[in-house]
Design a protein around this motif. Structure first.
Motif, mmCIF file in Angstrom:
data_model
loop_
_atom_site.group_PDB
_atom_site.id
_atom_site.type_symbol
_atom_site.label_atom_id
_atom_site.label_comp_id
_atom_site.label_asym_id
_atom_site.label_seq_id
_atom_site.Cartn_x
_atom_site.Cartn_y
_atom_site.Cartn_z
ATOM 1 N N LYS A 88 0.829 -1.205 0.000
ATOM 2 C CA LYS A 88 0.000 0.000 0.000
ATOM 3 C C LYS A 88 0.868 1.263 0.000
ATOM 4 O O LYS A 88 0.524 2.254 -0.655
ATOM 5 N N ASP A 89 1.983 1.228 0.717
ATOM 6 C CA ASP A 89 2.899 2.377 0.716
ATOM 7 C C ASP A 89 3.481 2.611 -0.681
ATOM 8 O O ASP A 89 3.586 3.765 -1.133
ATOM 9 N N GLU A 90 3.866 1.516 -1.350
ATOM 10 C CA GLU A 90 4.409 1.650 -2.709
ATOM 11 C C GLU A 90 3.359 2.205 -3.667
ATOM 12 O O GLU A 90 3.648 3.083 -4.491
ATOM 13 N N LEU A 91 2.136 1.712 -3.567
ATOM 14 C CA LEU A 91 1.075 2.160 -4.467
ATOM 15 C C LEU A 91 0.687 3.611 -4.222
ATOM 16 O O LEU A 91 0.251 4.308 -5.143
ATOM 17 N N SER A 92 0.855 4.080 -3.003
ATOM 18 C CA SER A 92 0.508 5.468 -2.693
ATOM 19 C C SER A 92 1.473 6.462 -3.337
ATOM 20 O O SER A 92 1.159 7.650 -3.458
ATOM 21 N N GLN A 93 2.632 5.963 -3.783
ATOM 22 C CA GLN A 93 3.651 6.851 -4.338
ATOM 23 C C GLN A 93 3.672 6.876 -5.860
ATOM 24 O O GLN A 93 4.490 7.560 -6.454
ATOM 25 N N VAL A 94 2.799 6.106 -6.497
ATOM 26 C CA VAL A 94 2.753 6.098 -7.962
ATOM 27 C C VAL A 94 1.454 6.741 -8.425
ATOM 28 O O VAL A 94 0.452 6.771 -7.692
ATOM 29 N N ASN A 95 1.468 7.246 -9.654
ATOM 30 C CA ASN A 95 0.304 7.942 -10.198
ATOM 31 C C ASN A 95 -0.576 7.063 -11.068
ATOM 32 O O ASN A 95 -1.763 7.345 -11.230
ATOM 33 N N PHE A 96 0.008 6.016 -11.639
ATOM 34 C CA PHE A 96 -0.754 5.147 -12.534
ATOM 35 C C PHE A 96 -0.419 3.690 -12.243
ATOM 36 O O PHE A 96 0.740 3.337 -12.043
#
Length: 476
Positions: free
Chosen positions: A28-36
């Motif tokens: 979830k932390d990794e996904l929060s830092q990407v835009n797409f």
């Protein structure tokens, strides 16, 4: 130095729960830092249970390298209706807070998947309402209007699955030619009889291996290019195949008619098999591969003009590809518009000293697939229409651009937005392959929650070391 302590089942499952929670938090932390992000999804059944699996993909914003992870594998109860599918997709995307970040969700061509997105996005003609019974208590508890409040991302049908349908279903049109129908059924019937002999008798299988130095490849319904691979295996051993027919007491191919037919069949189907292998790639394949791959297929089929027996097969393949051309046109329009915008908005600091077709590509590792996707003879005609020669050469193939970090910001953002998506849902099939290893017959009583945790830990190869104790999720 790691110390391995004896663990009982209860303690081991507690560790799995802890590892799964850590992995989910990290994801979830990794996904929060990407835009797409891009999602692939499909349904799978095993031991009288149904599951819906999800994988997630995104690009590193600096290096443009792809990262792929297993996202979820949830139990599906009841029928796989479009509303149940839509509700499950919305639930998983909401759990990871990626509804607004999902550029595309890729599934196969199953009718209920397609209907789930069409119904949600109000696309196409309105479908006739179907009356179905409902559980009033469940509806009151969950909320009657839930299905009408779902927001699903844009849907993309799996390109590899579509291509496989063309290669297995649409080629049936070739049998409208009576000569092709009679010849193909006779030849493929002899091939199937040979496959059956090997599969049904270990004695014949050993004798075939003694003659050919290997077993014959036999078709497998779950492997999309297996029939082509099986026929190609026979063609590569035509000098010994008569002996194989003799020891199996089967009628051999009539030469040269039937052997020439098999050779032509392999020539025609080779571009399709190559394309399926390309589109199902894992690390380096993006949606940007789709148009060049379809173009390469058309180019290869058009070059096969001097065939004696398989011309109806070529016509059927071209017709099937043409039926799926609407999506291709849409992608092409977006690509051209994006490149033009990049050229207008970005201040180009690079100039190309050579035309595109003369750029030095010797520093790259050129593979057979790269040759398949080369279109040097066709570049000039299409680039004159949109003036894309300068755009592509200035931004993509200039010698001053040594790494993704050197790309103009505008172009890099556009690349991430459109190439985060993958053209195939093959990655979620790999999740189910791992699921078959985890959910074996000896583990058939595993709970749905424990199965999901163990599967995702294995698939994502998540490992952590705490208190000098190693916990590894393995096949054992």
């Amino acid at each position: 130095m790691f110390s391995f302590e004896k663990k009982y089942r209860r303690n081991f499952m507690r560790d799995i729960v802890s590892e799964y929670n850590d992995m989910t938090t990290s994801l979830k932390d990794e996904l929060s830092q990407v835009n797409f992000v891009c999602i692939t999804a499909d349904c799978w059944s095993v031991f009288h249970r149904s599951y819906m699996g999800f994988t997630v993909h995104w690009l590193n914003q600096t290096t443009l390298e792809r990262t792929s992870k297993g996202l979820a594998c949830r139990r599906m109860y009841g029928k796989h209706t479009y509303d149940n599918i839509a509700e499950m997709i919305d639930k998983v995307l909401s759990e990871f807070n990626i509804q607004s970040k999902t550029s595309l969700i890729v599934t196969d061509n199953a009718a209920n998947f397609v209907k789930a997105f069409r119904y949600n996005q109000d696309e196409g003609e309105e479908e006739e309402e179907v009356m179905r019974p409902i559980n009033i208590s469940d509806e009151l508890e969950n909320g009657v209007g839930n299905l009408f409040n779902l927001t699903l991302p844009q849907h993309q049908r799996c390109a590899a699955h579509t291509l496989n349908l063309i290669a297995t279903t649409d080629i049936g049109d070739a049998e409208k030619d009576k000569a092709y129908k009679i010849l193909s059924r006779r030849v493929f019937g002899k091939c199937q009889a040979l496959f059956n002999k090997q599969n049904q008798s270990t004695q014949y299988a050993d004798q075939i291996k003694n003659v050919l130095g290997r077993y014959l490849i036999t078709p497998n319904a779950t492997r999309w290019t297996s029939f082509y691979d099986a026929i190609k295996c026979i063609v590569s051993n035509l000098n010994k195949i008569d002996e194989v027919f003799s020891i199996t007491s089967l009628q051999p191919f009539s030469r040269p008619l039937e052997t020439l037919f098999l050779i032509e069949y392999c020539k025609v189907m080779q571009p399709i098999a190559k394309s399926l292998d390309i589109l199902q790639g894992d690390k380096h394949v993006s949606l940007g591969y789709l148009l060049p791959t379809l173009t390469a297929i058309n180019k290869s089929l058009k070059s096969l003009s001097s065939l004696n027996y398989c011309t109806p097969l070529i016509n059927a393949l071209q017709k099937g590809i043409e039926k799926s051309s609407e999506e291709k046109i849409s992608i092409k329009e977006k690509l051209v518009e994006t490149l033009k915008t990049c050229a207008e908005d970005a201040d180009s600091t690079y100039t190309s000293s050579q035309p595109l077709v003369q750029n030095d590509l010797s520093h790259q590792n050129v593979t057979e697939d790269d040759d398949f996707l080369l279109f040097e003879d066709d570049l000039q005609e299409s680039q004159n229409n949109y003036d894309l020669q300068k755009i592509v050469s200035d931004y993509l193939l200039n010698h001053n651009i040594k790494s993704p970090e050197d790309l103009p910001i505008t172009l890099k953002k556009a690349y991430i937005e459109y190439n985060t998506a993958v053209p195939s849902s093959a990655h979620v099939e790999r999740l189910f392959s791992a699921g078959g290893q985890v959910f074996s017959r000896r583990r058939g009583s595993m709970s749905d929650t424990n199965f999901e945790m163990a599967l995702l830990l294995k698939f994502n190869k998540y490992r952590s070391y705490k208190n000098n104790t190693a916990l590894l999720i393995t096949d054992n």
